[in-house]
Design a protein around this motif. Structure first.
Motif, short mmCIF file in Angstrom:
data_model
loop_
_atom_site.label_atom_id
_atom_site.label_comp_id
_atom_site.label_asym_id
_atom_site.label_seq_id
_atom_site.Cartn_x
_atom_site.Cartn_y
_atom_site.Cartn_z
N ARG A 76 -5.48 -0.21 7.09
CA ARG A 76 -4.13 0.11 6.62
C ARG A 76 -4.00 0.11 5.10
N LEU A 77 -4.72 -0.79 4.42
CA LEU A 77 -4.44 -1.03 3.01
C LEU A 77 -5.57 -0.70 2.05
N GLU A 78 -6.75 -0.33 2.58
CA GLU A 78 -7.90 -0.15 1.70
C GLU A 78 -7.65 0.92 0.63
N LYS A 79 -6.79 1.90 0.92
CA LYS A 79 -6.45 2.95 -0.05
C LYS A 79 -5.72 2.37 -1.26
N PHE A 80 -5.06 1.23 -1.04
CA PHE A 80 -4.17 0.68 -2.08
C PHE A 80 -4.71 -0.58 -2.75
N MET A 81 -5.57 -1.34 -2.07
CA MET A 81 -5.99 -2.62 -2.63
C MET A 81 -7.24 -3.11 -1.90
N ASN A 82 -7.91 -4.06 -2.53
CA ASN A 82 -9.00 -4.76 -1.85
C ASN A 82 -8.37 -5.55 -0.70
N PRO A 83 -8.76 -5.29 0.55
CA PRO A 83 -8.13 -5.98 1.68
C PRO A 83 -8.11 -7.51 1.55
N GLU A 84 -9.10 -8.08 0.83
CA GLU A 84 -9.12 -9.52 0.66
C GLU A 84 -7.89 -10.02 -0.10
N GLU A 85 -7.33 -9.15 -0.97
CA GLU A 85 -6.13 -9.55 -1.71
C GLU A 85 -4.97 -9.83 -0.78
N TYR A 86 -4.90 -9.09 0.30
CA TYR A 86 -3.83 -9.33 1.28
C TYR A 86 -3.85 -10.78 1.75
N PHE A 87 -5.04 -11.28 2.03
CA PHE A 87 -5.16 -12.64 2.54
C PHE A 87 -4.94 -13.68 1.44
N TRP A 88 -5.35 -13.35 0.20
CA TRP A 88 -5.04 -14.26 -0.91
C TRP A 88 -3.53 -14.39 -1.08
N MET A 89 -2.85 -13.27 -1.01
CA MET A 89 -1.40 -13.30 -1.18
C MET A 89 -0.72 -13.99 -0.01
N ARG A 90 -1.27 -13.82 1.19
CA ARG A 90 -0.69 -14.48 2.36
C ARG A 90 -0.72 -15.99 2.21
N ASP A 91 -1.72 -16.47 1.50
CA ASP A 91 -1.83 -17.92 1.26
C ASP A 91 -0.79 -18.42 0.26
N ASN A 92 -0.11 -17.51 -0.43
CA ASN A 92 0.86 -17.90 -1.46
C ASN A 92 2.30 -17.61 -1.07
N ILE A 93 2.53 -17.34 0.23
CA ILE A 93 3.91 -17.21 0.70
C ILE A 93 4.59 -18.56 0.53
N TYR A 94 5.74 -18.58 -0.10
CA TYR A 94 6.32 -19.85 -0.55
C TYR A 94 7.59 -20.26 0.19
N ALA A 95 8.07 -19.43 1.12
CA ALA A 95 9.29 -19.77 1.85
C ALA A 95 9.27 -19.06 3.19
N ASN A 96 10.21 -19.42 4.06
CA ASN A 96 10.29 -18.80 5.38
C ASN A 96 11.18 -17.56 5.30
N PHE A 97 10.54 -16.39 5.30
CA PHE A 97 11.28 -15.13 5.23
C PHE A 97 11.30 -14.40 6.57
N ASN A 98 11.16 -15.17 7.66
CA ASN A 98 11.13 -14.55 8.98
C ASN A 98 12.44 -13.84 9.32
N TYR A 99 13.51 -14.20 8.64
CA TYR A 99 14.80 -13.55 8.90
C TYR A 99 14.85 -12.12 8.36
N MET A 100 13.87 -11.76 7.52
CA MET A 100 13.87 -10.43 6.91
C MET A 100 13.13 -9.44 7.81
N ASN A 101 13.47 -8.19 7.64
CA ASN A 101 12.92 -7.14 8.48
C ASN A 101 11.58 -6.66 7.93
N THR A 102 10.50 -7.33 8.34
CA THR A 102 9.17 -6.97 7.85
C THR A 102 8.40 -6.19 8.92
N ASN A 103 7.32 -5.54 8.49
CA ASN A 103 6.50 -4.79 9.44
C ASN A 103 5.45 -5.68 10.08
N ASP A 104 4.49 -5.08 10.77
CA ASP A 104 3.50 -5.87 11.52
C ASP A 104 2.49 -6.57 10.61
#
Length: 418
Positions: A76-104
């Motif tokens: 899904r993301l290789e065209k835009f970024m190193n896929p490993e960056e997705y996981f680095w950023m996922r480790d830095n989620i700082y609050a519960n944003f489950n109430y927001m309308n996010t994709n899969d």
């Protein structure tokens, strides 16, 4: 020196001068050997030039944890970024944003434009910037225009790094002195709490100091510049089959740009000669009003509306023009005249534009002085010597206005703050 830059658009997907200025400035700054730039946009398209910076897309940054495989992220993301960056950023989620309308992937969607829900998108951009600000290392934050000021403050609070905001326009400019209080509040809050303010002209600097009540020491002017023309653009020739002289307005058709004054001046010129055609290139909320005005004035047979032009189309229009006119009521800078002068097009600009501070080989009139504007149009089209002088001297002047010099001024501000 590494800068986290926040912007709303980036070429080749631009909707106005902001994207052009962001590209030119970053490319100019990248010529400094030790300068690195991370540029955050709401939605990258994958075809941006990243040879001199790194683009980070908010719509590819997770704000909600999703248990996804590396294969899915890569697909899904290789065209835009190193896929490993997705996981680095996922480790830095700082609050519960489950109430927001996010994709899969746990990411928010962005239009990549200026939608009707722009305030919602700027808020979402700020939320995502919080994750990005926790993920990457940088020395300074640089936020372009009001759309990113809240995100800049968020990044500053997260990192403790100094924040520079870059004022490309103010709500006073866009509204002819009747600002939207919400946008004005966002602008003023950004100015009040940042470390330094860069303005694109002394005109804008004065507005920031007087109307946003900022101390003079906090506000600097760094004028915009222009990118050298590529060989492809240089090779463009005038469109054939047009025998008359062509006078062009190119920009957003909004009250800030003064399109009605262009029509008024055109009406006066056409009372003196029928051997001139007028073009209004662009789109905006006053377009239909201008079409009706042209019809009411009885000049529709000599007047053309092209709609929005982008990329190569802009230069095809400029190179087919004999005169360029920017009658802006309040123009913080205005890159279009510089682009026209690069193409050897004699230009008329309003005294109420920031670029009037640095351009000499143009004709300057007050936006409301339709008589003077019409006289200038007629004179350039009638006297070859005048047109040739403005063409040659204008191009020589503008070729010396380069982004690398603007980048050095910005870097000096960075160095003082860091």
């Amino acid at each position: 020196m590494k800068a986290l830059m926040l912007g709303w658009e980036f070429p080749p997907h631009i909707l106005g001068g902001l994207g052009t200025a962001s590209y030119g400035l970053t490319k100019g700054m990248a010529k400094q050997e030790d300068m690195e730039i991370l540029f955050v946009v709401p939605k990258p398209w994958g075809d941006e030039d990243q040879s001199f910076l790194k683009i980070i897309g908010c719509n590819n940054t997770p704000i909600v944890w999703r248990d996804v495989s590396r294969e899915t992220v890569k697909a899904r993301l290789e065209k835009f970024m190193n896929p490993e960056e997705y996981f680095w950023m996922r480790d830095n989620i700082y609050a519960n944003f489950n109430y927001m309308n996010t994709n899969d992937l746990g990411c928010l969607e962005f239009s990549g434009r200026y939608p009707s829900n722009i305030l919602e998108e700027t808020n979402n951009y700020s939320i995502v910037t919080g994750v990005i600000a926790r993920t990457y290392q940088y020395d300074i934050i640089h936020a372009h225009d009001w759309l990113t000021y809240s995100a800049g403050l968020h990044a500053k609070n997260v990192s403790g790094k100094p924040l520079v905001i870059h004022v490309h326009a103010t709500e006073y400019d866009r509204s002819r002195g009747k600002p939207n209080p919400i946008v004005y509040g966002i602008e003023k809050n950004g100015m009040d709490h940042c470390n330094h303010i860069i303005c694109v002209s002394n005109l804008t600097r004065k507005t920031v100091i007087e109307n946003y009540h900022q101390p003079e020491w906090k506000v600097s002017t760094v004028h915009n510049a222009v990118e050298p023309l590529s060989p492809e653009i240089e090779a463009i020739e005038r469109l054939s089959g047009v025998k008359e002289k062509v006078i062009t307005f190119l920009g957003r058709i909004t009250m800030q740009k003064g399109p009605e004054f262009f029509v008024d001046a055109a009406t006066q010129v056409l009372k003196r000669t029928k051997h001139i055609r007028f073009v209004m290139a662009g789109s905006g909320d006053m377009m239909n009003q201008m079409i009706r005005l042209v019809a009411d004035r009885g000049i529709a047979d000599r007047f053309h509306f092209t709609g929005f032009l982008r990329g190569k189309q802009v230069y095809e229009m400029l190179k087919s023009s004999d005169v360029f006119v920017m009658p802006s009521v309040s123009e913080p800078f205005g890159i279009s005249p510089l682009e026209a002068m690069q193409c050897g097009v004699p230009s008329i600009i309003s005294n109420q534009s920031g670029c009037a501070e640095i351009l000499n080989n143009v004709i300057k009139t007050d936006y409301w002085d339709v008589d003077a504007m019409a006289d200038a149009m007629y004179s350039i089209c009638t006297y070859p010597g005048m047109a040739e002088y403005l063409k040659e001297e204008g191009k020589r002047e503008v070729d010396g206005i380069v982004w690398e010099d603007a980048g050095k001024k910005v870097r000096a501000i960075y160095d003082r703050l860091v």
